[in-house]
Scaffold this motif. Structure first.
Motif, PDB file in Angstrom:
ATOM      1  N   UNK A  22       0.803  -1.212   0.000  1.00  0.00           N
ATOM      2  CA  UNK A  22       0.000   0.000   0.000  1.00  0.00           C
ATOM      3  C   UNK A  22       0.835   1.260   0.000  1.00  0.00           C
ATOM      4  N   UNK A  23       1.942   1.227   0.740  1.00  0.00           N
ATOM      5  CA  UNK A  23       2.835   2.395   0.771  1.00  0.00           C
ATOM      6  C   UNK A  23       3.473   2.619  -0.596  1.00  0.00           C
ATOM      7  N   UNK A  24       3.896   1.530  -1.230  1.00  0.00           N
ATOM      8  CA  UNK A  24       4.506   1.670  -2.554  1.00  0.00           C
ATOM      9  C   UNK A  24       3.523   2.250  -3.566  1.00  0.00           C
ATOM     10  N   UNK A  25       2.237   2.091  -3.304  1.00  0.00           N
ATOM     11  CA  UNK A  25       1.253   2.618  -4.254  1.00  0.00           C
ATOM     12  C   UNK A  25       0.875   4.067  -4.019  1.00  0.00           C
ATOM     13  N   UNK A  26       1.450   4.688  -3.001  1.00  0.00           N
ATOM     14  CA  UNK A  26       1.144   6.091  -2.742  1.00  0.00           C
ATOM     15  C   UNK A  26       1.731   6.978  -3.832  1.00  0.00           C
ATOM     16  N   UNK A  27       1.023   8.053  -4.135  1.00  0.00           N
ATOM     17  CA  UNK A  27       1.479   8.962  -5.191  1.00  0.00           C
ATOM     18  C   UNK A  27       2.569   9.893  -4.703  1.00  0.00           C
ATOM     19  N   UNK A  28       2.530  10.255  -3.417  1.00  0.00           N
ATOM     20  CA  UNK A  28       3.499  11.227  -2.902  1.00  0.00           C
ATOM     21  C   UNK A  28       4.809  10.529  -2.554  1.00  0.00           C
ATOM     22  N   UNK A  29       5.928  10.957  -3.161  1.00  0.00           N
ATOM     23  CA  UNK A  29       7.227  10.350  -2.823  1.00  0.00           C
ATOM     24  C   UNK A  29       7.599  10.569  -1.365  1.00  0.00           C
ATOM     25  N   UNK A  30       7.262  11.731  -0.816  1.00  0.00           N
ATOM     26  CA  UNK A  30       7.617  11.997   0.586  1.00  0.00           C
ATOM     27  C   UNK A  30       6.876  11.046   1.523  1.00  0.00           C
ATOM     28  N   UNK A  60       5.685   8.099   0.726  1.00  0.00           N
ATOM     29  CA  UNK A  60       6.251   6.751   0.543  1.00  0.00           C
ATOM     30  C   UNK A  60       7.539   6.594   1.340  1.00  0.00           C
ATOM     31  N   UNK A  61       8.416   7.600   1.308  1.00  0.00           N
ATOM     32  CA  UNK A  61       9.685   7.509   2.030  1.00  0.00           C
ATOM     33  C   UNK A  61       9.470   7.470   3.541  1.00  0.00           C
ATOM     34  N   UNK A  62       8.556   8.331   4.022  1.00  0.00           N
ATOM     35  CA  UNK A  62       8.327   8.381   5.474  1.00  0.00           C
ATOM     36  C   UNK A  62       7.704   7.092   5.989  1.00  0.00           C
ATOM     37  N   UNK A  63       6.642   6.625   5.335  1.00  0.00           N
ATOM     38  CA  UNK A  63       6.008   5.388   5.776  1.00  0.00           C
ATOM     39  C   UNK A  63       6.891   4.168   5.542  1.00  0.00           C
ATOM     40  N   UNK A  64       7.665   4.191   4.455  1.00  0.00           N
ATOM     41  CA  UNK A  64       8.596   3.088   4.215  1.00  0.00           C
ATOM     42  C   UNK A  64       9.652   2.983   5.317  1.00  0.00           C
ATOM     43  N   UNK A  65      10.156   4.158   5.787  1.00  0.00           N
ATOM     44  CA  UNK A  65      11.124   4.144   6.888  1.00  0.00           C
ATOM     45  C   UNK A  65      10.502   3.601   8.170  1.00  0.00           C
ATOM     46  N   UNK A  66       9.220   3.990   8.404  1.00  0.00           N
ATOM     47  CA  UNK A  66       8.541   3.463   9.595  1.00  0.00           C
ATOM     48  C   UNK A  66       8.360   1.951   9.506  1.00  0.00           C
ATOM     49  N   UNK A  67       8.016   1.450   8.319  1.00  0.00           N
ATOM     50  CA  UNK A  67       7.880   0.000   8.153  1.00  0.00           C
ATOM     51  C   UNK A  67       9.216  -0.712   8.337  1.00  0.00           C
ATOM     52  N   UNK A  68      10.285  -0.113   7.812  1.00  0.00           N
ATOM     53  CA  UNK A  68      11.613  -0.714   7.996  1.00  0.00           C
ATOM     54  C   UNK A  68      11.963  -0.798   9.484  1.00  0.00           C
ATOM     55  N   UNK A  69      11.656   0.280  10.205  1.00  0.00           N
ATOM     56  CA  UNK A  69      11.946   0.268  11.639  1.00  0.00           C
ATOM     57  C   UNK A  69      11.099  -0.771  12.363  1.00  0.00           C
ATOM     58  N   UNK A  70       9.831  -0.878  11.988  1.00  0.00           N
ATOM     59  CA  UNK A  70       8.965  -1.887  12.588  1.00  0.00           C
ATOM     60  C   UNK A  70       9.467  -3.290  12.291  1.00  0.00           C
ATOM     61  N   UNK A  71       9.891  -3.532  11.056  1.00  0.00           N
ATOM     62  CA  UNK A  71      10.413  -4.836  10.675  1.00  0.00           C
ATOM     63  C   UNK A  71      11.682  -5.165  11.473  1.00  0.00           C
ATOM     64  N   UNK A  72      12.556  -4.153  11.622  1.00  0.00           N
ATOM     65  CA  UNK A  72      13.790  -4.373  12.384  1.00  0.00           C
ATOM     66  C   UNK A  72      13.480  -4.671  13.845  1.00  0.00           C
ATOM     67  N   UNK A 102      17.835   6.447  27.871  1.00  0.00           N
ATOM     68  CA  UNK A 102      16.433   6.039  27.863  1.00  0.00           C
ATOM     69  C   UNK A 102      15.681   6.514  26.641  1.00  0.00           C
ATOM     70  N   UNK A 103      16.021   7.731  26.179  1.00  0.00           N
ATOM     71  CA  UNK A 103      15.211   8.253  25.090  1.00  0.00           C
ATOM     72  C   UNK A 103      15.841   8.058  23.724  1.00  0.00           C
ATOM     73  N   UNK A 104      17.152   7.704  23.701  1.00  0.00           N
ATOM     74  CA  UNK A 104      17.830   7.639  22.414  1.00  0.00           C
ATOM     75  C   UNK A 104      17.336   6.488  21.576  1.00  0.00           C
ATOM     76  N   UNK A 105      17.258   6.696  20.288  1.00  0.00           N
ATOM     77  CA  UNK A 105      16.838   5.641  19.367  1.00  0.00           C
ATOM     78  C   UNK A 105      17.556   5.838  18.063  1.00  0.00           C
ATOM     79  N   UNK A 106      18.121   4.754  17.573  1.00  0.00           N
ATOM     80  CA  UNK A 106      18.805   4.836  16.295  1.00  0.00           C
ATOM     81  C   UNK A 106      17.794   4.864  15.172  1.00  0.00           C
ATOM     82  N   UNK A 107      17.948   5.844  14.266  1.00  0.00           N
ATOM     83  CA  UNK A 107      17.042   5.938  13.130  1.00  0.00           C
ATOM     84  C   UNK A 107      17.700   5.444  11.854  1.00  0.00           C
TER      85      UNK A 107
END
Length: 434
Positions: A250-258, A260-272, A387-392
């Motif tokens: 569904x993310x890959x089918x989005x028209x907006x590149x921004x 797609x990039x933002x949600x794709x990064x969130x999915x990558x983080x969730x997968x990791x 405690x708050x740090x997170x690698x992006x």
């Protein structure tokens, strides 16, 4: 327990032996004294026969022969004070006079032994007291004579043999308790560390056997629960992959590149994150409860994995290994890899591309390995970064909390500060020795 049982049996056996052997030793001494008194009584009878003859020369010859040995000493005391044989002590004059006056034999204890006094009739129908000689036989008390010492030595040897037998029996009995318990303790200590250690055969007393059976049953139940937990986590991971794949489509089918990039990064983080949770759940199966690994080689190799990326960015990366040979630490290889990834990912993400990085792998002050990561960036922000740090950067998604957890679980610590050499952040991780 074995030592306590050994000492208890030793003390009890020693007291019993002393209670038995000391009276027996005294009784032996009494028997020797009675035997000497019996011999002295026979000597009195023989001397009385010689004295009753009235022949002074014959009496002298007999007493010289009788007193030549080591036995009782015989003396004849005449009414006028003359003596034939060893001179009696002055304190015995009263006893001798009483024996002569009463005409009755007597036995008295004196210094060094006993004295037998026997008045002797000279054959007249009525013998006056002032005409009656007295035969005195001194019987020395038993001392360190060979016969008595040999008897005491036999008693002592018998006591030592009994004590040794009791101690040997106590040692065997204690070993029958301690050895199975020690095997069970060693088996329990290896659980979760050596994977599946060899189960010791149930043995020992009934109580120890029941303990071993209960422990084996408990281990089986725990392994069953762990296996169910791992299967459940794997099932959850498998079930999450289908909706995550749908989301990615569904993310890959989005028209907006921004978008797609933002949600794709969130999915990558969730997968990791899901992958990290699954790896963590299965780590005990791979490494045991507490992993051990050569910290120097794993850390140096993983830092080397980041060198090509540093070269692509034009970033100076200086790796120094200041400890020779392998150093085993209480951590798994995956933990150390994630540790290096977190620290270097933070540097590569939050500092300029040309900011220098210095990594030092050395020995920790209390044993183990000390990892120091310094950079020439702006430094760490204020606040509780752990405690708050997170690698992006998509490496683990768990931030500096991984470094803190890895250090504390290994028995070490995490220290954050500013580098005096490069001017940026300075992170020190000490890993406890395995």
């Amino acid at each position: 327990m074995r030592r306590s049982l050994f000492l208890t049996v030793a003390a009890a056996t020693t007291m019993v032996l002393l209670a038995m052997l000391v009276p027996m030793a005294v009784l032996l001494r009494s028997y020797v004294l009675e035997d000497r008194l019996a011999q002295a009584a026979l000597e009195v009878q023989a001397t009385e026969t010689i004295v009753s003859s009235g022949d002074t020369g014959r009496i002298n010859l007999y007493l010289e022969a009788a007193n030549a040995g080591d036995g009782p000493l015989t003396t004849v005391v005449w009414p006028d004070g003359r003596t034939i044989g060893p001179e009696p002590a002055a304190a015995e004059a009263t006893r001798i006079a009483q024996a002569r006056a009463t005409g009755t034999a007597r036995v008295d204890d004196v210094d060094g032994g006993s004295v037998i006094l026997v008045p002797v009739s000279l054959g007249r129908s009525t013998a006056a007291a002032d005409e009656t000689p007295v035969v005195r036989v001194f019987v020395p008390a038993p001392g360190w004579e060979s016969d008595l010492v040999r008897s005491w030595a036999i008693l002592l040897a018998l006591g030592l043999v009994l004590l040794a037998g009791a101690l040997l029996l106590a040692d065997r009995l204690g070993r029958s308790f301690v050895t199975p318990m020690r095997d069970l303790a060693s088996y329990a200590a290896r659980l979760g560390v050596d994977g599946h250690p060899t189960v010791p055969p149930p043995g020992g007393p009934a109580e120890v056997h029941e303990l071993g059976v209960a422990l084996h049953r408990l281990v089986g139940r725990v392994e069953t629960l762990l296996e169910r937990e791992r299967a459940g986590i794997a099932d959850v991971s498998h079930r999450l992959r289908t909706p995550m794949t749908s989301l990615r489509l569904g993310v890959d089918g989005l028209a907006s590149p921004d978008e797609r990039a933002r949600l794709g990064a969130d999915l990558d983080e969730l997968q990791a994150t899901v992958d990290a949770v699954v790896r963590e759940a299965r780590r005990s199966e791979r490494e045991g409860l507490t992993g051990v690994v050569d910290g120097v080689s794993v850390l140096a190799e993983r830092v080397g994995w980041w060198v090509p990326l540093a070269e692509d960015q034009g970033r100076p990366l200086d790796l120094r290994v200041e400890v020779a040979g392998p150093v085993v630490v209480r951590a798994g290889a995956d933990d150390l890899v994630a540790l290096v990834d977190v620290l270097l990912d933070n540097v590569f993400t939050h500092t300029p591309d040309d900011a220098a990085v210095r990594v030092v792998v050395g020995a920790a002050p209390k044993g183990g390995v000390r990892l120091v990561v310094e950079d020439a960036g702006p430094g760490l922000p204020d606040g509780d970064v752990v405690d708050r740090g997170a690698s992006r950067g998509g490496s683990t998604g768990l931030g500096l909390s991984i470094a803190d957890r890895t250090a504390s679980e290994s028995g070490g610590r995490l220290e954050l500060g500013r580098s005096t050499r490069l001017g940026g952040a300075r992170v020190v991780v000490e890993l406890g020795a395995g």
